[in-house]
Motif scaffolding. Structure first.
Motif, PDB file in Angstrom:
ATOM      1  N   LYS A 222      16.921  48.917 -26.152  1.00  0.00           N
ATOM      2  CA  LYS A 222      16.323  49.888 -27.181  1.00  0.00           C
ATOM      3  C   LYS A 222      15.434  50.862 -26.777  1.00  0.00           C
ATOM      4  O   LYS A 222      15.379  52.344 -27.169  1.00  0.00           O
ATOM      5  N   ALA A 223      14.477  50.441 -25.616  1.00  0.00           N
ATOM      6  CA  ALA A 223      13.704  51.181 -25.075  1.00  0.00           C
ATOM      7  C   ALA A 223      14.302  52.202 -24.451  1.00  0.00           C
ATOM      8  O   ALA A 223      13.765  53.648 -24.390  1.00  0.00           O
ATOM      9  N   THR A 224      15.214  52.026 -23.544  1.00  0.00           N
ATOM     10  CA  THR A 224      15.830  53.134 -22.852  1.00  0.00           C
ATOM     11  C   THR A 224      16.495  54.031 -23.719  1.00  0.00           C
ATOM     12  O   THR A 224      16.520  55.336 -23.507  1.00  0.00           O
ATOM     13  N   ALA A 256      10.564  62.647 -31.596  1.00  0.00           N
ATOM     14  CA  ALA A 256      10.481  62.196 -30.244  1.00  0.00           C
ATOM     15  C   ALA A 256       9.321  61.439 -29.943  1.00  0.00           C
ATOM     16  O   ALA A 256       9.389  60.574 -29.158  1.00  0.00           O
ATOM     17  N   LYS A 257       8.241  61.808 -30.391  1.00  0.00           N
ATOM     18  CA  LYS A 257       6.811  61.183 -30.300  1.00  0.00           C
ATOM     19  C   LYS A 257       6.922  59.793 -30.746  1.00  0.00           C
ATOM     20  O   LYS A 257       6.613  58.797 -30.220  1.00  0.00           O
ATOM     21  N   ASP A 258       7.683  59.666 -31.945  1.00  0.00           N
ATOM     22  CA  ASP A 258       7.860  58.045 -32.442  1.00  0.00           C
ATOM     23  C   ASP A 258       8.685  57.246 -31.599  1.00  0.00           C
ATOM     24  O   ASP A 258       8.582  55.958 -31.341  1.00  0.00           O
ATOM     25  N   ILE A 264       6.869  52.745 -25.287  1.00  0.00           N
ATOM     26  CA  ILE A 264       5.769  52.368 -24.694  1.00  0.00           C
ATOM     27  C   ILE A 264       5.083  51.178 -25.401  1.00  0.00           C
ATOM     28  O   ILE A 264       4.858  50.108 -24.519  1.00  0.00           O
ATOM     29  N   SER A 265       5.172  50.753 -26.698  1.00  0.00           N
ATOM     30  CA  SER A 265       4.785  49.458 -27.260  1.00  0.00           C
ATOM     31  C   SER A 265       5.817  48.464 -26.841  1.00  0.00           C
ATOM     32  O   SER A 265       5.039  47.123 -26.615  1.00  0.00           O
ATOM     33  N   ALA A 266       7.029  48.541 -26.837  1.00  0.00           N
ATOM     34  CA  ALA A 266       7.954  47.600 -26.286  1.00  0.00           C
ATOM     35  C   ALA A 266       7.694  47.050 -24.931  1.00  0.00           C
ATOM     36  O   ALA A 266       7.845  45.958 -24.673  1.00  0.00           O
ATOM     37  N   ARG A 267       7.511  48.057 -24.101  1.00  0.00           N
ATOM     38  CA  ARG A 267       7.688  47.545 -22.585  1.00  0.00           C
ATOM     39  C   ARG A 267       6.063  47.446 -22.136  1.00  0.00           C
ATOM     40  O   ARG A 267       5.997  46.925 -20.714  1.00  0.00           O
ATOM     41  N   THR A 505       7.741  58.522 -20.083  1.00  0.00           N
ATOM     42  CA  THR A 505       7.643  58.184 -21.451  1.00  0.00           C
ATOM     43  C   THR A 505       6.232  58.548 -22.080  1.00  0.00           C
ATOM     44  O   THR A 505       6.166  59.541 -23.130  1.00  0.00           O
ATOM     45  N   TYR A 506       5.287  58.432 -21.301  1.00  0.00           N
ATOM     46  CA  TYR A 506       4.037  58.903 -21.532  1.00  0.00           C
ATOM     47  C   TYR A 506       4.051  60.285 -21.567  1.00  0.00           C
ATOM     48  O   TYR A 506       3.119  60.832 -22.423  1.00  0.00           O
ATOM     49  N   LEU A 507       4.457  60.836 -20.699  1.00  0.00           N
ATOM     50  CA  LEU A 507       4.322  62.407 -20.265  1.00  0.00           C
ATOM     51  C   LEU A 507       5.241  63.107 -21.243  1.00  0.00           C
ATOM     52  O   LEU A 507       4.788  64.205 -21.681  1.00  0.00           O
TER      53      LEU A 507
END
Length: 701
Positions: A222-224, A256-258, A264-267, A505-507
């Protein structure tokens, strides 16, 4: 656009399609042609087909296209003396719909053709279409069905992402072809991004969290899907599409932010040490290939299926031609984790964008020292095995330390003489090798090095002048692909190729925040990435490591080969030579921003001044592009990122002198392959007219 016809196999699901059985490791795919397409009418067949999709992504790293369509012709990389894909960097008239051959001016027969990506992406799309069409009725187990559909939607979305990013509007084929399909319509870019986003949303909703479903290895989750959904949303609403995307922007930025926030929260947190991502690769399936930060990777190991046509060739492309400019003192071999094919030469910008003192990523990315592996005759300087043979000093424009010194590539001939000179203040007095905890570069003071380079003398960028060929082949290459597990000098690499990771992802989320005017939140995300980039307390700043370390457990590591490994890999960099006057320290450094987008670090202000970035948003976006270089240099998405943000032309013209022919209104897109256009027919089976063919082609080609 007009409906057209095409005689092509790219939209067919072919009998004999490669797929694998559901095994403990999705890399253990077997080439298997014993099944007919009827097998895909069974749950087992569709699950096997979904596993096979992982093979499609390995294509991206199997040949010269790996760098040609992703790294060349940007601000980060230019060509060295090897001219295989020169046209993709210079944008000259050989970069066209037909593709370059030796008959049309290519240096050799390996030049990347514009149809390479086009054809391969549609092969994967054909498999995904079969899964998406059949799984809802063929697979009754809900969990299995959702998993298989998630993979199908992700592959189709990802492949259309790559096609649309490169070519603009393409053909959208979303149902399985029946026989030879002869009627296609080219979709608009807006329609294509809608399809990409829809597919990636479906994948995101269908993946069951971060459960790894196909055995060990970095498999899609899901994070991918969240990561690439965010990239697709940003692409639709970025500058390349400003002529039609105004209605999407705010909603796309927020979605996109969400999506980024989920990943970020999952990994969880970034892996603490940047070295762990690339440099500490110690062999096939080593633990560092399983880091939570890695969201997607093209899987490789020792299995035959991951070699050959879909093997990892990337170790060839980022190293300089050390065996040549070192005058033979450094030989090629499996103990050095790269081949010196000198394809991708960093631009001046790619060195200058770093804080040379405080940013550990620079010294964990660039390889600046090679040891002597072969003694040459004559040897008037008493060079010994294991002495530094190649030394690259990455100083800054303001440094005047080396103005009066002679540097250069070694010349080996009957009248050989020292053109490199003796290096000033070369480390400390100890003769010990580098360790992770020893202080400065530890070798003999004033030691002779057969080949040496400096970036700046008298405030002028002189690095390209130190060469053994007409075009520079002497530069500091990057180490992210080095692989000491190879069983032959030119055999395929065995390491995975990272395609997405959490730092990006952070960027991406920072960019969303900046586009929404939320600069404080953007700065917070950027600072997470920069915190990992800082030197940590106790780190030895002149210690260096790369994937050559895998040779320590390579069965070839015996006898002479073992000796050569010790000689070649000195585990040292030129941090202290490159930062003259910097005291030896193991203190932590600080890269944290305290304001954004005003009052940025000096290295960024210098670059933004050249670009002419003045508004808050322009400064923020260009800073993020700089930060992407520092974090993601050589990770195969620079061309697409610059094209997306409308910065490709300006930044490439400013920072890549070889890209002489890049043209606005043309080179933001790639040429549609002529082989595809020439196969098109009208409804009445007549050939397309020249005007019709021109209408199919992207502007300027």
């Amino acid at each position: 656009m007009n409906n057209i016809k095409n005689i092509s196999i790219v939209f067919l699901v072919l009998i004999g399609l490669s797929f694998g059985s559901c095994s403990d490791d999705f890399l253990n795919e077997e080439q298997n042609s014993r099944y007919s397409t009827a097998y895909f009418d069974t749950p087992e067949g569709l699950e096997d087909l979904s596993v096979s999709l992982y093979g499609n992504i390995r294509w991206h790293f199997g040949f010269e296209w790996a760098y040609g369509i992703t790294q060349y012709g940007t601000d980060e990389f230019t060509n060295a003396n090897d001219l295989t894909n020169e046209m993709w960097n210079t944008y000259d008239n050989r970069l066209g719909p037909v593709g370059a051959t030796t008959g049309t001016g290519a240096a050799n027969g390996n030049a990347t053709n514009p149809n390479a990506l086009w054809d391969e992406m549609y092969y994967g799309i054909a498999s995904a279409n079969t899964i998406i069409a059949k799984a809802p009725t063929v697979i009754t187990d809900v969990k299995v069905r959702n998993r298989v559909l998630a993979h199908g939607y992700f592959m189709r979305g990802y492949n259309y992402y790559r096609l649309t990013a490169q070519y603009g509007g393409v053909v959208l084929q979303t149902v399985p072809a029946q026989g030879v399909v002869r009627n296609f319509t080219r979709a608009t870019e807006e329609q294509c991004w809608a399809q990409v986003i829809s597919d990636l949303r479906n994948a995101y909703n269908l993946f069951e969290g971060e459960i790894y479903t196909y055995g060990k290895g970095i498999t899609w989750t899901k994070a991918t899907a969240a990561h690439f959904l965010a990239k697709a949303l940003l692409f639709r609403s970025s500058e390349r599409n400003n002529s039609w995307n105004s209605a999407y922007r705010t909603a796309d930025y927020n979605e996109a932010k969400d999506a980024c926030s989920y990943a970020i929260s999952a990994r969880g947190a970034l892996t603490p040490d940047y070295n762990d991502l690339y440099s500490r690769w110690t062999g096939i399936d080593c633990p560092n290939e399983q880091l939570n930060e890695i969201l997607m990777a093209a899987g490789h190991n020792g299995d035959a299926i991951t070699s050959g046509r879909f093997g990892n060739r990337t170790y060839n492309y980022f190293s300089p031609q050390f065996s040549s400019f070192a005058g033979g003192w450094v030989a090629r071999g499996v103990w050095i984790g790269s081949m010196d094919f000198q394809r991708c030469r960093p631009t001046e910008y790619s060195y200058a964008v770093y804080n040379h003192v405080n940013d550990a990523r620079m010294w964990k990315t660039f390889k600046t020292v090679y040891g002597v592996t072969t003694l040459r005759t004559p040897n008037p300087n008493n060079v010994a095995l294991g002495d530094p043979a190649v030394v690259m000093i990455l100083n800054t424009k303001a440094d005047n330390t080396y103005n009066g010194f002679t540097f250069g590539a070694s010349v080996q001939n009957p009248t050989w003489k020292d053109v490199a000179g003796r290096l000033p203040a070369w480390g400390g007095a100890s003769g010990a090798r580098q360790t992770t905890t020893s202080g400065s570069l530890t070798t003999k003071v004033g030691q002779y090095a057969p080949a040496s380079l400096v970036l700046y003398q008298n405030g002028t960028y002189v690095a390209p002048n130190f060469k053994a060929t007409p075009i520079c082949n002497f530069y500091a290459g990057i180490n992210k692909t080095d692989d000491g597990s190879r069983t032959g000098e030119r055999n395929d690499a065995h390491r995975d190729v990272i395609m997405a990771r959490l730092a990006e992802t952070y960027l991406l989320r920072a960019e969303c925040y900046a586009r929404l005017g939320q600069y404080g939140s953007a700065m917070a995300d950027i600072n997470v990435v920069r915190a990992r980039a800082q030197w940590k307390a106790g780190e030895n700043r002149s210690y260096y490591i790369d994937g050559s370390e895998a040779f320590k457990v390579n069965p070839l590591n015996t006898g002479t080969a073992a000796t050569n490994f010790v000689n070649a890999n000195l585990n040292m960099n030129t941090y202290y030579l490159s930062n003259p006057g910097q005291p030896v320290t193991t203190a932590a450094s600080n890269l944290q921003l305290t304001s954004f987008p005003a009052n940025l670090p000096a290295e960024d202000e210098a670059i933004l001044s050249q670009i002419g970035a003045s508004s808050d948003l322009d400064r923020a976006l260009n800073f993020i592009l700089n930060e992407r270089t520092r974090e993601l240099l050589g990770e195969y998405d620079r061309w697409e990122t610059l094209s997306r943000t409308g910065t490709l032309i300006k930044r490439t013209k400013l920072f890549n002198p070889e890209a002489k022919f890049i043209t606005a209104g043309k080179h933001e897109l790639r040429p549609i392959p002529q082989t595809f256009i020439d196969g098109l027919l009208n409804e009445d089976n007549s050939n397309l007219s020249d005007a019709q063919k021109k209408a199919w082609q992207n502007p300027g080609y």
